[in-house]
Enzyme design. Structure first.
Site, PDB file in Angstrom:
ATOM      1  CD  GLN A   1      -1.622  -2.405   1.836  1.00 11.65           C
ATOM      2  OE1 GLN A   1      -0.360  -3.007   1.565  1.00 11.65           O
ATOM      3  NE2 GLN A   1      -2.321  -2.914   2.552  1.00 11.65           N
TER       4      GLN A   1
ATOM      5  CG  ASP B   1      -6.204  -0.599   9.828  1.00 11.65           C
ATOM      6  OD1 ASP B   1      -5.469  -0.453  10.070  1.00 11.65           O
ATOM      7  OD2 ASP B   1      -7.538  -0.559   8.954  1.00 11.65           O
TER       8      ASP B   1
ATOM      9  CG  ASN C   1      -1.937   1.316  10.990  1.00  9.68           C
ATOM     10  OD1 ASN C   1      -2.923   0.820  10.674  1.00  9.68           O
ATOM     11  ND2 ASN C   1      -0.563   1.855  10.301  1.00  9.68           N
TER      12      ASN C   1
HETATM   13  O1  MRU Z   1      -5.664  -3.349   4.608  1.00  8.64           O
HETATM   14  P1  MRU Z   1      -5.431  -1.983   4.427  1.00  8.64           P
HETATM   15  O2  MRU Z   1      -4.733  -1.526   3.180  1.00  8.64           O
HETATM   16  O3  MRU Z   1      -7.505  -1.514   5.114  1.00  8.64           O
HETATM   17  O4  MRU Z   1      -5.001  -1.332   6.015  1.00  8.64           O
HETATM   18  C1  MRU Z   1      -4.869  -0.222   5.742  1.00  8.64           C
HETATM   19  C2  MRU Z   1      -4.498   0.058   7.737  1.00  8.64           C
HETATM   20  O5  MRU Z   1      -3.897  -0.101   8.284  1.00  8.64           O
HETATM   21  C3  MRU Z   1      -4.173   1.526   7.455  1.00  8.64           C
HETATM   22  O6  MRU Z   1      -2.067   2.224   7.440  1.00  8.64           O
HETATM   23  C4  MRU Z   1      -4.710   2.781   7.563  1.00  8.64           C
HETATM   24  O7  MRU Z   1      -3.876   3.049   8.864  1.00  8.64           O
HETATM   25  C5  MRU Z   1      -5.989   2.455   8.565  1.00  8.64           C
HETATM   26  S1  MRU Z   1      -7.086   3.593   7.915  1.00  8.64           S
HETATM   27  C6  MRU Z   1      -6.694   4.819   7.589  1.00  8.64           C
END
Ligand code: MRU
Length: 364
Positions: free
Chosen positions: A203, A244, A254
């Site tokens: 990501q 999250d 997270n």
């Molecule tokens: O698996 P994802 O891409 O949905 O996870 C997202 C995250 O972990 C991000 O770092 C994020 O901080 C959380 S949403 C702002």
């Protein structure tokens, strides 16, 4: 935020006023493609297969998916089934459950004939509120970046390290961890972002680097294990990540690898901040390591990687010898003791029950 100078949100209603459109994030950065969601199954697919991702955007997509579900069937049974199916789409981001609770609160007391219209109204509000919330997170976090800039006597640049994508793509607009960076950049503070690539789904490489580039924010992509070295050599002024799910005691869940960055930051006396909107706080949990469900995804995501080939085609390749197996834990938990502060829409607080209670007295 802008894509090729055109303003976008990550989710919006189509011109026909009922279908929902999203950016297919699995195609970025090489292709900018929007996708039309027409029913509950489309919404579940978008969340589970990560066409949309990031806790706040998962919440907004959940709300709009409920509106699409009510269009198909607004009976009591269908309402329950839609909630159950969406709830199972991804386990870790608590904004999903929060959005379902919000939709249920509005829809359950209504007659089925009134539910579709009401669902669209509430989903639209949730999306708009997310934009407001993230903008305020940006303002509050920008003050922290400005403080570092003043401490450096306004020389050089402020180096911020971030992990995964917590930019506008992870929300409806602005982002969480990146919102302070955008606000600082817009205010003329020279910021530079170290972007963790964030294996296995990258990501950081494919989303964070792309959106920072679109906005013109200086950044450098680094392999996931580089942060500790940079911190030891004075090249990181502060870390800001998203989350999250954060417990009422300030434990932060997270993207996998966040915990290791927090450990390195602690060892090097570098502030480690986490940016989050109120709906990401799980007021029911106290111990993040013990209680937060960690999503385990297929090993294929670790074994394969996709990229742009010289002939202009995006292809996936196998990284290992055939037959190797892989584990894929998508998130980890950073205990509150490693978090310098939480940047919320209501201000910055300590990562603790007292800190959160002070900002959200009506919820604690
Ligand atoms: O698996 P994802 O891409 O949905 O996870 C997202 C995250 O972990 C991000 O770092 C994020 O901080 C959380 S949403 C702002």
């Amino acid at each position: 935020m802008k894509v090729n100078n055109t303003p976008y949100r990550t989710i919006w209603l189509a011109d026909d006023g009922w279908a929902v459109e999203i950016i297919d994030q699995t195609k970025l950065p090489h292709n900018f493609i929007t996708v039309r969601l027409e029913n509950l199954a489309d919404g579940i697919h978008a969340i589970a297969d990560m066409l949309v991702r990031g806790a706040p955007l998962i919440g907004a997509t959940t709300a709009y998916s409920m509106a699409l579900a009510m269009r198909e069937d607004a009976s009591d049974d269908a309402l329950d089934t839609a909630c159950d199916r969406l709830y199972a789409a991804r386990p870790t981001a608590v904004n999903l459950r929060w959005a379902l609770d919000e939709m249920r609160k509005v829809l359950t007391p209504l007659a089925p004939s009134e539910r579709t219209a009401a669902a669209y109204v509430r989903a639209g509000e949730i999306a708009d509120e997310d934009v407001e919330i993230c903008s305020s997170i940006g303002d509050n976090g920008c003050e922290l970046i400005n403080r570092v800039w003043q401490d450096k006597n306004q020389t050089g640049v402020v180096n911020v390290l971030t992990h995964c994508n917590a930019g506008w793509l992870a929300t409806v607009d602005w982002g969480t961890a990146l919102a302070p960076i955008y606000k600082a950049f817009n205010a003329g503070i020279p910021v530079h972002v170290w972007v963790d690539e964030t294996r296995p789904r990258n990501q950081g490489a494919s989303l964070t680097a792309w959106e920072l580039q679109q906005h013109g924010v200086p950044h450098t992509l680094i392999a996931d294990n580089t942060g500790g070295h940079l911190m030891q050599h004075g090249k990181v002024d502060l870390c800001i990540t998203g989350t999250d799910r954060t417990t009422r005691t300030g434990d932060v869940c997270n993207k996998i690898g966040t915990y290791l960055k927090a450990l390195a930051a602690k060892d090097n006396n570098i502030p480690f901040y986490v940016a989050l909107p109120g709906p990401t706080i799980d007021w029911t949990l106290r111990d993040g390591v013990a209680e937060i469900p960690i999503e385990e995804r297929g090993g294929d995501e670790v074994l394969h990687m996709a990229g742009l080939c010289d002939d202009g085609v995006v292809r996936e390749v196998l990284l290992t010898a055939p037959g190797v197996t892989a584990a894929n834990y998508a998130f980890d938990v950073t205990p509150a003791r490693l978090v310098t502060g939480l940047i919320t829409e209501r201000g910055v607080c300590a990562a603790s029950a007292d800190g959160l209670d002070g900002l959200y007295p009506e919820l604690c």
